[in-house]
Scaffold this motif. Sequence first.
Motif, PDB file in Angstrom:
ATOM      1  N   LEU A  31       0.807  -1.395   0.082  1.00 50.21           N
ATOM      2  CA  LEU A  31       0.042  -0.126   0.021  1.00 50.21           C
ATOM      3  C   LEU A  31       0.776   1.014   0.032  1.00 50.21           C
ATOM      4  O   LEU A  31       0.984   2.091   0.890  1.00 50.21           O
ATOM      5  CB  LEU A  31      -0.835  -0.233   1.272  1.00 50.21           C
ATOM      6  N   LEU A  34      -0.645   5.042   0.754  1.00 44.36           N
ATOM      7  CA  LEU A  34      -0.986   5.401   1.743  1.00 44.36           C
ATOM      8  C   LEU A  34      -0.076   6.233   2.677  1.00 44.36           C
ATOM      9  O   LEU A  34       0.900   6.070   2.721  1.00 44.36           O
ATOM     10  CB  LEU A  34      -1.801   4.409   2.562  1.00 44.36           C
ATOM     11  N   SER A  65      -6.804  10.628   8.501  1.00 44.45           N
ATOM     12  CA  SER A  65      -7.712   9.937   8.148  1.00 44.45           C
ATOM     13  C   SER A  65      -7.631   8.529   9.182  1.00 44.45           C
ATOM     14  O   SER A  65      -6.561   8.446   9.703  1.00 44.45           O
ATOM     15  CB  SER A  65      -7.597   9.354   6.743  1.00 44.45           C
ATOM     16  N   LEU A  67      -7.624   4.409   9.230  1.00 48.76           N
ATOM     17  CA  LEU A  67      -7.245   2.997   8.750  1.00 48.76           C
ATOM     18  C   LEU A  67      -8.079   2.072   9.496  1.00 48.76           C
ATOM     19  O   LEU A  67      -7.526   1.845  10.526  1.00 48.76           O
ATOM     20  CB  LEU A  67      -6.067   2.832   8.293  1.00 48.76           C
ATOM     21  N   HIS A 104     -12.218  10.958   7.290  1.00 47.16           N
ATOM     22  CA  HIS A 104     -12.206  10.231   6.156  1.00 47.16           C
ATOM     23  C   HIS A 104     -11.653   8.639   6.634  1.00 47.16           C
ATOM     24  O   HIS A 104     -10.708   8.606   7.641  1.00 47.16           O
ATOM     25  CB  HIS A 104     -11.176  10.601   5.335  1.00 47.16           C
ATOM     26  N   ARG A 106     -10.377   4.695   5.637  1.00 44.20           N
ATOM     27  CA  ARG A 106      -9.829   3.894   4.718  1.00 44.20           C
ATOM     28  C   ARG A 106     -10.036   2.392   5.092  1.00 44.20           C
ATOM     29  O   ARG A 106      -9.850   2.195   6.524  1.00 44.20           O
ATOM     30  CB  ARG A 106      -8.480   4.072   4.629  1.00 44.20           C
ATOM     31  N   ILE A 107     -10.363   1.546   4.325  1.00 42.22           N
ATOM     32  CA  ILE A 107     -10.446   0.077   4.715  1.00 42.22           C
ATOM     33  C   ILE A 107      -9.472  -0.870   4.101  1.00 42.22           C
ATOM     34  O   ILE A 107      -9.518  -0.724   2.705  1.00 42.22           O
ATOM     35  CB  ILE A 107     -12.063  -0.291   4.538  1.00 42.22           C
ATOM     36  N   VAL A 108      -8.611  -1.508   4.814  1.00 43.49           N
ATOM     37  CA  VAL A 108      -7.837  -2.481   4.033  1.00 43.49           C
ATOM     38  C   VAL A 108      -8.063  -3.848   4.690  1.00 43.49           C
ATOM     39  O   VAL A 108      -8.125  -3.960   5.938  1.00 43.49           O
ATOM     40  CB  VAL A 108      -6.349  -2.116   4.440  1.00 43.49           C
ATOM     41  N   GLU A 120     -13.483  -5.951  -3.401  1.00 37.86           N
ATOM     42  CA  GLU A 120     -13.200  -4.574  -3.199  1.00 37.86           C
ATOM     43  C   GLU A 120     -14.009  -3.531  -3.214  1.00 37.86           C
ATOM     44  O   GLU A 120     -13.908  -2.491  -2.596  1.00 37.86           O
ATOM     45  CB  GLU A 120     -11.765  -3.993  -3.757  1.00 37.86           C
ATOM     46  N   SER A 130     -16.065   0.742  -0.423  1.00 32.88           N
ATOM     47  CA  SER A 130     -14.792   0.120  -1.116  1.00 32.88           C
ATOM     48  C   SER A 130     -13.742  -0.183  -0.065  1.00 32.88           C
ATOM     49  O   SER A 130     -13.468   0.641   1.016  1.00 32.88           O
ATOM     50  CB  SER A 130     -14.301   1.132  -2.104  1.00 32.88           C
ATOM     51  N   SER A 131     -12.747  -1.121  -0.212  1.00 38.41           N
ATOM     52  CA  SER A 131     -11.772  -1.479   0.371  1.00 38.41           C
ATOM     53  C   SER A 131     -10.687  -1.793  -0.475  1.00 38.41           C
ATOM     54  O   SER A 131     -10.840  -1.982  -1.748  1.00 38.41           O
ATOM     55  CB  SER A 131     -12.079  -2.690   1.231  1.00 38.41           C
ATOM     56  N   LYS A 132      -9.543  -1.979   0.173  1.00 35.29           N
ATOM     57  CA  LYS A 132      -8.377  -2.443  -0.489  1.00 35.29           C
ATOM     58  C   LYS A 132      -8.076  -3.772   0.083  1.00 35.29           C
ATOM     59  O   LYS A 132      -7.894  -3.970   1.134  1.00 35.29           O
ATOM     60  CB  LYS A 132      -7.192  -1.515  -0.445  1.00 35.29           C
TER      61      LYS A 132
END
Length: 286
Positions: A31, A34, A65, A67, A104, A106-108, A120, A130-132
Amino acid sequence: MAHGISYHAKDILFKSLSELYRNQALDVYGLHDLPKIKALLPNEFPAVRADEKRSDTLFLLEDDSILLLEYESNERFIDNHLKYLDYAYRILYTYYKQEKQLRHIRIVVIYTSDVTRKYEQFYAGDVFLSSKAVLLSEYNGDAIFATIEEKICNNEPLTAEETMKLILVPLMHSRFDRQMMIEKTIELAKNIHNEQTQLHVIAGILTATDKFIDEQYAQKIKEWMKMNKVMRLLVEEFEQEKEKEVHEKTLEIAKNLLDVLPIHEIAKRTGLTISEVADLAKKMEK
């Protein structure tokens, strides 16, 4: 982790892992886009029933943000993303109530070697998530283990990336089953010369494999960790912080009682000495 090193083991391990992850890049997950990790966040949020689960790991990134890092070993993609949607709502709601602004998120999702395809994006009409995805099936755990094992056997320090990789080795592709790889990796970590790195790696493995590790073995490792010098220092520091926190709360209670009770009565009720209460009264007079 259900059974701890002590009643506050979770807080102590959290403290250790915070030091490990702070200022780390997420390159080990592939990643590269990020921001770096700013801090590890607690994953306790309101509106959680006893039968509900919490996010695996939460990080505050350098751009402020959040995670949400999840570990999965199945392809129940829709079920899992509904779960992440619930986590995201609780995080957004909590921070909005505190700060009056939206963070914000973020989804991993770190998929173990059992999963070989990505999912994803989650669509449900006007709702989109959405996710990574990171597929550890694409990582050769045995080769990574062997490389790091050689460095540890030669008493060579591990890089930050190698430390992170070692934590994830039990979830990567391997010719051994997962429990065996967890045990092999933890036994290797015990030989790390730097005790702080040793503790960080083992705490990280216990966290990353929490959904998959044999509970009895996990408890055995937590008991072993009691002997780690760094862990003992963390416990001592944690106790001191808690004592300070309790003392400050007691002083606040005593301060509120100064207008209604005599000094000796406040001392009796709070456990403070008469001298402490008297000093507090003098400060309030200024």
